[in-house]
Scaffold this active site. Structure first.
Site, short mmCIF file in Angstrom:
data_model
loop_
_atom_site.label_atom_id
_atom_site.label_comp_id
_atom_site.label_asym_id
_atom_site.label_seq_id
_atom_site.Cartn_x
_atom_site.Cartn_y
_atom_site.Cartn_z
N ASP A 112 -8.38 -5.85 -5.83
CA ASP A 112 -8.03 -4.75 -4.93
C ASP A 112 -8.70 -3.48 -5.44
OD1 ASP A 112 -6.92 -2.83 -3.33
OD2 ASP A 112 -4.86 -3.53 -3.53
N HIS B 96 -6.83 -6.00 -0.78
CA HIS B 96 -5.67 -5.19 -0.37
C HIS B 96 -4.92 -5.93 0.75
CE1 HIS B 96 -3.64 -1.39 -0.74
NE2 HIS B 96 -3.74 -1.14 0.55
N SER C 193 0.83 -1.19 0.00
CA SER C 193 0.00 0.00 0.00
C SER C 193 0.88 1.25 0.00
CB SER C 193 -0.97 -0.05 1.18
OG SER C 193 -1.99 0.91 1.03
#
Length: 815
Positions: free
Chosen positions: A497, A528, A377
């Site tokens: 995602d 994610h 991320s």
């Protein structure tokens, strides 16, 4: 279960014997053994490090079955030969597989094939002595039922402990091209340094000092230099979650018309900041002794895994975080400068100090000047940003679920688009959440006025009123600088995602395709998430092979052995397939015309001159319900026609597929569309229609704390995607477009009410297997309750189907 191991390095027999000697499975005490059964007994005796008494070890062997009627001790005590079936009956049990549960003693090789475990070469039904040694070598590399290699399993039970303390093990120790967990994690050194960056983002007249937390093996004190895994995490020093929640933007607002413009890319290209930077602090003293330590970091289990293998780990939160200088900027060049400052120190090219007083410099004297960046991320995003600078010392990045262009995170097609699950978040919210200097009241008091002004500038620059690409977003577009990348790339992303959407990794993958660096990509079916604790793929081994090659310089063929592309299958659980490329420019395209509720192959049907329409406005009660129950909205959107979304979207379905269709790349929708007001947007979803058990949206925890990262070290949960109960449909991919951004995302086109315009929309990339017997669906709608603004406006959209089509890139099935 199914096991995929991509990181087993084919090894020549002579080298395998040498490596078995290095790890003490072959030595002078068993060199004179001449029968295969006696050697296998010796191997098993060594493989129970937790037991020291011969009688106990014999008992352990007797608890394994060699044949349906004979236990392992009895068989090996009364036979000189070792049949291949006996070897794998014993091996499967040592790997944790259950008799009659996972395999039959009458045919272990069938289970080896089904589970996809490697079988050693053999000329006959029995292993020769030489073949047995090679079979044992291969077994040590083979994954157990719990997702670890057999050697890792032995290591976590203390196999190397006596050798380590007797200094009889090489450090680092390489086996099958991968670093082994022979470093003492009970004596890791933890220290804090403050790296001086070449920036002054808080404008206090001094260069920003950046706190970095270092964890390194105790063996470095004896002069061993080690490679470094560096994770740049803005969350590492804490977050302001309540303040961020308070700043979340209201998305229940109408879509606003925009003033047409004739902007070009040059008009909105971000310009470099040429503000002079203060001179560096003078260095009057240098030391190798840190002044500050820390108790526990916010760790990443993949980093923990490598700490046991002799890699150092560094965590840094960057500008504007607790105990560092500066302010948060959410992805701009200042944050990139802050990120690479740590690398420059690790590579010997920048100064750090032992304290914020900056009186004593401290070099990274223990570093071998080779750095890899890790993280998911925002963490992986900063790794991508760092790579695009070409900074010296950065040898590779392992970026997972990373942003490559912040516009593609918070915007899409001239629209404000939320990261999935976070309606109302934007760049300013993220800046406030990560401005952890706020956690220290005294420090925040001194910086508050400056911070509030900078935060207001972020809010203004992000421009939620139009959603257009502008200089603010251009400054946060790392794709512009991919030509500078010198580091090798291992990219990981989820095909489902919807936080960091797949376009981010796809655009980066396509941008680096022709760069002279090694690049690999792994695509999973998750959202994610991290995938380093999955059972079905040897991800940690892949990374181990990769980093041993990249940072230790071991010629283990990681660049050629690992496939260019590994993709998790969406139909068969625990299945990963290797490909040459993803979204290749040469992929063929299957084209479908839009007709009345149908997708019709262009190759066999002419388009019909037919128009259809839908209204985006919902009854107030229904609208209010969906704003709080987005899953209900999603199910109604894709469901049958009699539900309450019937008049508020269009569904087109293909005929039932007679063959599987493997989508691979970016679907495109061409439309001729009109709207009854001078404002409008369209959203699209590609859907798999057909009852089927599908993989869950999140992995299941199979066993808590089942994966040891090293001997007497930290653990991780074992996970895997499992199938759910049968569902009637699944969204494959989606996309959005403001009707005033028909040309591009910075050029605003005029939009007249009830006038038809041509629109071409590229959806998020995918890789998805549609099964024969299912139908391909295209859903066209406007308000996306999970991502767009939700104005509930009285907007009527009309589409001329004769000029509308869906284009799907695909991979032809191999016969």
């Amino acid at each position: 279960m199914r096991n995929q191991q991509f990181a087993i390095r084919p090894t020549a027999p002579a080298q395998a014997l040498d490596e078995l000697q290095r790890i003490h499975f072959l030595d002078e005490t068993n060199a004179t053994i001449t029968t295969a059964s006696h050697l296998l007994c010796d191997f098993y005796a060594r493989s129970w490090p937790e037991f020291t008494m011969p009688d106990v070890i014999r008992q352990q062997l007797s608890n394994l079955m060699a044949t349906p009627d004979t236990d392992g001790l009895d068989f090996l005590s009364h036979h000189d030969n070792v049949p291949v079936t006996v070897f794998y009956n014993l091996a499967l049990q040592r790997l944790g597989f259950g008799v009659d549960l996972d395999f039959k003693l009458s045919d272990p090789l069938a289970a080896m094939v089904k589970i996809q475990l490697p079988v050693a070469d053999h000329a006959g039904p029995d292993f020769t002595l030489a073949e047995l040694k090679q079979a044992w070598y291969l077994l040590l590399t083979t994954h157990s039922k719990n997702g670890q290699s057999f050697l890792d399993q032995l290591t976590t039970h203390g196999y190397f402990d006596p050798f380590v303390h007797d200094a009889h093990v090489e450090k680092p120790l390489i086996f099958n091209g991968k670093s082994q967990a022979v470093f003492d994690t009970t004596h890791l050194i933890r220290e804090v340094v403050y790296v001086e960056s070449s920036q002054d983002t808080d404008h206090d007249g001094k260069r920003d000092l950046l706190k970095a937390e270092v964890i390194r093996p105790a063996e470095t004190e004896a002069g061993l230099t080690v490679p470094v895994l560096y994770t740049a995490s803005p969350y590492n020093q804490g977050t302001n979650d309540e303040a961020g929640d308070h700043m979340m933007h209201n998305v229940n607002v109408p879509l606003q018309p925009k003033q047409p413009n004739d902007l070009t890319l040059a008009d909105i290209t971000a310009q470099p900041d040429d503000t002079p930077v203060p001179a560096p602090r003078p260095v009057t003293a240098t030391t190798q002794e840190a002044e500050q330590t820390f108790a526990r970091e916010q760790s990443y289990t993949l980093n923990d895994y490598f700490l046991a293998r002799g890699f150092a780990v560094v965590y840094a939160a960057g500008i504007g975080t607790l105990d560092s200088d500066g302010v948060r900027t959410t992805g701009d060049p200042e944050e990139t400068t802050s990120t690479i400052a740590i690398i420059e120190w690790l590579a010997g090219n920048r100064t750090a100090f032992t304290s914020r007083n900056a009186t004593q410099a401290i070099p990274a004297w223990w570093s071998n000047h080779k750095v890899a960046m890790t993280g998911r991320s925002y963490l992986g995003t900063l790794a991508t940003a760092a790579a695009t600078t070409g900074v010296a010392g950065l040898k590779t990045v392992i970026s997972e679920a990373a942003i490559s262009n912040w516009y593609d995170y918070y915007r899409d097609g001239g629209l404000v688009i939320a990261p999935g699950g976070f309606p109302g978040e934007d760049a300013d919210v993220l800046a406030e959440e990560t401005f952890s200097r706020q956690l220290q009241a005294g420090d925040y008091h001194r910086i508050q006025a400056k911070w509030q002004a900078d935060l207001a500038a972020i809010t203004h620059g992000q421009d939620r009123s139009t959603g257009d690409y502008n200089s603010f977003w251009d400054a946060r577009n790392y794709l512009k600088n991919v030509k500078n990348i010198k580091a090798d790339l291992l990219l990981v992303h989820g095909l489902n995602d919807w936080n960091v959407k797949p376009r981010n990794v796809n655009n980066l993958w396509n941008a680096v395709r022709d760069l002279p660096v090694t690049k690999k990509i792994i695509l999973h079916q998750g959202q994610h998430i991290y995938i380093n604790a999955f059972r079905s793929i040897d991800y940690t081994d892949i990374v181990n092979l990769w980093l041993t090659h990249e940072l230790l310089g071991v010629d283990n063929q990681a660049d050629t052995l690992l496939p260019n592309v590994i993709i998790q299958d969406n139909v068969q659980p625990e299945t990963w397939n290797a490909y040459e490329d993803w979204d290749a420019p040469t992929n063929p395209t299957r084209n479908f015309n839009l007709q009345a509720d149908e997708l019709v192959d262009q190759d066999t049907h002419e388009p019909l001159a037919y128009a259809t329409s839908f209204n985006d406005q919902l009854p107030v009660d229904q609208f209010n319900h969906y704003t709080h129950h987005i899953d209900d909205w999603q199910n109604a959107l894709l469901g049958e026609k009699h539900n309450d979304m019937f008049n508020h979207r269009l569904i087109f379905k293909s005929a039932v597929l007679t063959d599987d269709l493997l989508l691979d790349g970016k679907p495109t929708v061409d439309l001729r569309v009109a709207v009854n007001q001078p404002v409008g947007m369209l959203s699209f979803q590609i859907v798999d229609y057909g009852d089927a058990k599908r993989l869950g949206v999140s992995p299941t925890i199979l066993a808590r704390k089942a994966l040891d990262e090293g001997y007497r070290w930290r653990e991780d949960d074992l996970r895997e995607f499992q199938t759910t109960t049968s569902t009637p449909f699944k969204m494959i991919t989606k996309g959005h477009r403001n009707l005033q951004n028909r040309t591009n995302t910075y050029h605003v086109d005029p939009l007249k009410a009830n006038e038809f315009y041509d629109l071409s929309v590229t959806l998020q990339p995918t890789h998805y297997r549609l099964l024969a017997g299912h139908q391909l669906g295209l859903v066209i709608y406007a308000t996306d309750f999970g991502m767009t603004v939700r104005g509930n406006q009285e907007l009527q959209y009309s589409i001329q189907l004769g000029n509308s089509a869906l284009h799907l890139p695909y991979l032809p099935e191999k016969k």
